[in-house]
Design an enzyme around this catalytic site. Structure first.
Site, PDB file in Angstrom:
ATOM      1  N   SER A   1       0.837  -1.197   0.000  1.00 21.29           N
ATOM      2  CA  SER A   1       0.000   0.000   0.000  1.00 21.29           C
ATOM      3  C   SER A   1       0.873   1.247   0.000  1.00 21.29           C
ATOM      4  O   SER A   1       1.964   1.261   0.588  1.00 21.29           O
ATOM      5  CB  SER A   1      -0.859  -0.018   1.268  1.00 21.29           C
ATOM      6  OG  SER A   1      -1.466   1.223   1.475  1.00 21.29           O
TER       7      SER A   1
ATOM      8  N   TYR B   1      -1.423  -0.733  10.757  1.00 26.97           N
ATOM      9  CA  TYR B   1      -1.723  -1.370   9.466  1.00 26.97           C
ATOM     10  C   TYR B   1      -0.581  -1.136   8.481  1.00 26.97           C
ATOM     11  O   TYR B   1      -0.077  -2.065   7.848  1.00 26.97           O
ATOM     12  CB  TYR B   1      -3.040  -0.827   8.892  1.00 26.97           C
ATOM     13  CG  TYR B   1      -3.208  -1.121   7.422  1.00 26.97           C
ATOM     14  CD1 TYR B   1      -3.464  -2.422   6.985  1.00 26.97           C
ATOM     15  CD2 TYR B   1      -3.074  -0.109   6.456  1.00 26.97           C
ATOM     16  CE1 TYR B   1      -3.580  -2.698   5.630  1.00 26.97           C
ATOM     17  CE2 TYR B   1      -3.197  -0.381   5.110  1.00 26.97           C
ATOM     18  CZ  TYR B   1      -3.446  -1.680   4.701  1.00 26.97           C
ATOM     19  OH  TYR B   1      -3.555  -1.949   3.354  1.00 26.97           O
TER      20      TYR B   1
ATOM     21  N   LYS C   1       2.400  -3.738   6.485  1.00 29.11           N
ATOM     22  CA  LYS C   1       2.777  -3.786   5.064  1.00 29.11           C
ATOM     23  C   LYS C   1       4.280  -3.551   4.920  1.00 29.11           C
ATOM     24  O   LYS C   1       4.965  -4.220   4.143  1.00 29.11           O
ATOM     25  CB  LYS C   1       1.997  -2.736   4.262  1.00 29.11           C
ATOM     26  CG  LYS C   1       0.500  -2.985   4.202  1.00 29.11           C
ATOM     27  CD  LYS C   1       0.175  -4.241   3.419  1.00 29.11           C
ATOM     28  CE  LYS C   1      -1.309  -4.513   3.314  1.00 29.11           C
ATOM     29  NZ  LYS C   1      -1.637  -5.798   2.704  1.00 29.11           N
TER      30      LYS C   1
END
Ligand code: NAD
Ligand code: WQD
Length: 344
Positions: free
Chosen positions: A123, A147, A151
């Site tokens: 992302s 989050y 990643k």
């Protein structure tokens, strides 16, 4: 056979169509924690054939190993994971367990099964606060929430894996802001509860399911004061996975942005959605949302050079396709598919 983890989800179901349309056989693994298997039935209606579906968790290494072996998988496209930034602040360990540990187990099963081709959903959130724009792949990384850090850690892990064994073929794809739906109106994003992202919220306001949109700040240093993002049509995003897979015919590790290179403000999205839907979208200007940046958009040059991929669809098309999906599926996959009003 390509294994698609998270293939019943929003982006996964569109990648599934891209793969089936290109002639690949597909096996989907999904634990359905944020999706509905009906998405894959819709995929079958669109493509005329369906993926193999296994209801399993990527953290179940034995189950994944069995699927890799039984289905004769040659490559994995790994989308399964939790993705809500706000929730990741509240339940960080669930995010590390699901995303990081899940990827470790998946890679371990792949190693055992001798499958060494992997495309991973990363992302743009790994970049954190932009030091310059547009964001190219060399921009320093600095995710600002759990989050995003999952990643980032997965990316680092995959780079170490490749350094230790250069037989691997790894594609890390950094998505910007996926939006829109398949043009058929059969599949799209079906958020459970209150959506996290702008387009589903705008669409629900247009449909009368919400009274108004709360715009998170109009005092940014942008032409209209609202935040600017790089919205990319989910069908374009899906085709990027196919390009990455073809590129990985050779061993190597590649990291590429999947974005359009254009930025659109929140108010531009609202006006575009109003124009394509013919509906008014009432909004109210609120406070800035914590953690938001003013502007974020991609430099997509590398994806074009390395993968021969670029986006083709406009913001108008994203809004029109999202709206068609909303109209045909007022209750998402939990309801019945309504006829396309434009065709009746
Ligand atoms: P989604 O929630 O619709 O899809 C994810 C799928 O993974 C769901 O079907 C869910 O049930 C499944 N899943 C989650 N944990 C699992 C597990 N442990 N085992 C098996 N299945 C599991 O989300 P999406 O928007 O389609 O996102 C797909 C991927 O793209 C995610 O990795 C996400 O982080 C990444 N991504 C999404 C966006 C976005 O804005 N949508 C942006 C950048 C990156
Ligand atoms: C877009 C713009 C908001 C809702 C998130 C994740 C990112 C990635 C994509 C997974 C911003 C504004 C929004 C609302 C608003 N996901 N907005 N009112 O924050 O760019 O990115 O999704 O990897 O990691 O952080 O997307 O859709 O939430 O917001 O004004 O009710 O819309 O402030 O400017 P974001 P978004």
């Amino acid at each position: 056979m390509i294994l698609l983890t998270g293939g019943a989800g929003y982006i996964g179901s569109h990648v599934c169509i891209a793969l089936l349309d290109a002639g690949f056989d597909v096996a989907v693994v999904d634990n359905l924690c944020n999706s509905n298997k009906a998405s894959l039935e819709r995929v079958q209606s669109i493509c005329g054939r369906s993926p193999v579906f296994r209801h399993a968790d990527i953290r179940d290494e034995a189950a994944i190993y069995d699927i890799l072996q039984a289905c004769g998988v040659t490559a994995v496209i790994h989308l399964a994971g939790l993705k809500a930034v706000g929730e990741s602040n509240v339940r960080p360990m669930a995010y590390y367990e699901n995303n990081v540990q899940g990827t470790m187990r998946l890679v371990s099963a792949m190693k055992r099964a001798g499958v060494k081709t992997l495309v991973f959903s990363s992302s743009a959130t790994v970049y954190g606060v932009p030091a310059y724009l547009p964001l190219d792949e060399k921009h320093p990384l600095g995710p600002t929430n759990p989050y995003g850090r999952t990643k980032f850690f997965i990316e680092e892990m995959l780079k170490d894996l490749y350094k230790s064994d250069d037989d691997w073929r790894i594609g890390i794809l950094r998505y910007f802001n996926p939006a829109g739906a398949h043009e058929s109106g059969f599949i799209g994003e079906d958020p459970l509860g209150v959506p996290n992202n702008l387009l589903p919220l705008v669409s629900q306001v247009a449909a009368g399911r919400r009274e108004k949109l709360l715009v998170y700040g109009s005092d940014y240093d942008t032409p209209d004061g609202t935040g600017i993002r790089d919205f990319i049509h989910v069908v374009d995003l899906a085709s990027g996975h196919l390009s990455a897979l073809c590129h990985l015919a050779q061993p190597g590790l590649l990291t590429a942005n999947l974005g359009t290179g254009n930025g659109n403000s929140v108010l531009e999205v609202v006006r575009t959605f109003e124009a394509v839907s013919g509906k008014a979208i009432p909004y109210e200007i609120g406070q800035r949302r914590e953690g938001d940046v003013a502007i974020c958009y991609a430099d997509p040059t590398f994806a074009k050079q390395a993968l021969g991929w670029s986006s083709a669809r406009s913001l108008e098309q994203m809004c029109a396709d999202h709206w068609r999906w909303q109209l045909r599926n007022p209750d998402g996959y939990r309801g019945i598919l309504l006829p396309n009003v434009r065709e009746t």
